[in-house]
Write an enzyme that holds these catalytic residues in place. Structure first.
Site, PDB file in Angstrom:
ATOM      1  N   ASP A   1       0.849  -1.187   0.000  1.00 62.28           N
ATOM      2  CA  ASP A   1       0.000   0.000   0.000  1.00 62.28           C
ATOM      3  C   ASP A   1       0.887   1.239   0.000  1.00 62.28           C
ATOM      4  O   ASP A   1       1.762   1.388   0.867  1.00 62.28           O
ATOM      5  CB  ASP A   1      -0.894   0.015   1.235  1.00 62.28           C
TER       6      ASP A   1
ATOM      7  N   ASP B   1     -15.991  -3.594  -0.824  1.00 60.56           N
ATOM      8  CA  ASP B   1     -15.541  -3.329   0.537  1.00 60.56           C
ATOM      9  C   ASP B   1     -16.777  -3.053   1.378  1.00 60.56           C
ATOM     10  O   ASP B   1     -17.503  -2.079   1.118  1.00 60.56           O
ATOM     11  CB  ASP B   1     -14.603  -2.129   0.568  1.00 60.56           C
TER      12      ASP B   1
END
Length: 241
Positions: free
Chosen positions: A10, A131
């Site tokens: 990330d 998500d």
């Protein structure tokens, strides 16, 4: 069934970081050089990488896309890219920079027709990221609500999406174990393949995910690796061959 692990890289502000429950104010910096992190995973045996542009996810401005090219060049393994794909140009750019697969999140939920166009253009290179907090989908870096999980699954399955990346937000970065029951429900609601994301804390979690459902054939692993709960080599051994 071959089960694939995706070590997560990330990127925010050019650095490799991890967030807790996707919160921008809950960031831990793990390395100043995300390419070096990716190379380390490749050397440990990774066959894929999951690379997230957090700046693009939060702000809609892709700042780290060039890092995909650097990672692909440095590692020689496929990259699944995610974060801030807001247009066909963004999608095309990610592919041109070397992404083997691109995950569409916010735009899939806010403009579903974009997914149909993306699948038509890029087919299996496109995955949809779902998500969820409970069964409520979240978009724009998990800051806005955006519909029902299972309605979206049905819609995108009919569009021909071949892979979903499912994240239980409440488990992400918490090291509390994956929500296997919800994951099985997701896999049972589609004919597409499903990648699990969020909550992995142990090798037993990975073994459980491997056996969760025939269509669950991959998992993204982040914080557990960075925090040293196990090595990538140990994880690969736990789920394969």
């Amino acid at each position: 069934m071959t089960f694939t692990l995706y070590p997560a890289v990330d990127i925010r502000g050019g650095r490799a970081v991890r967030l807790t429950q996707g919160r921008a104010d809950a960031e831990t910096v793990y390395d100043e050089d995300p390419v070096a992190v990716a190379v380390g995973f490749a050397q440990a045996g990774a066959e894929w990488l999951h690379v997230v542009d957090l700046d693009a996810a939060f702000e809609g401005e892709p700042r780290n896309r060039h890092v995909i090219a650097d990672i692909v060049k440095a590692t020689g393994i496929p990259v699944q890219a995610s974060g801030g794909i807001r247009s066909m140009r963004d999608l095309d750019d990610a592919v041109e920079f070397g992404a083997s697969r691109v995950v569409i999140g916010t735009m899939a939920l806010e403009e579903p027709a974009f997914v149909a166009a993306a699948v038509s253009e890029h087919a299996a290179r496109v995955a949809v990221g779902l998500d969820a907090q409970g069964t409520t989908l979240k978009a724009r870096g998990w800051t806005t609500e955006s519909g029902d999980l299972f309605q979206a699954l049905r819609r995108f399955t009919l569009m021909g999406v071949q892979r979903f990346v499912f994240t239980d937000i409440s488990r992400d970065g918490m090291l509390t174990g994956p929500n296997v029951e919800r994951l099985r429900e997701v896999a049972g609601a589609t004919v597409a393949r499903v990648t699990a994301s969020g909550g992995v804390s142990s090798l037993d979690d990975l073994r459980t995910l491997r056996e969760a459902h025939d269509r669950v054939d991959a998992a993204i692993v982040g914080k557990a690796l960075y925090a040293g709960h196990f090595t990538l080599g140990e994880a690969l051994e736990a789920v394969g061959p």
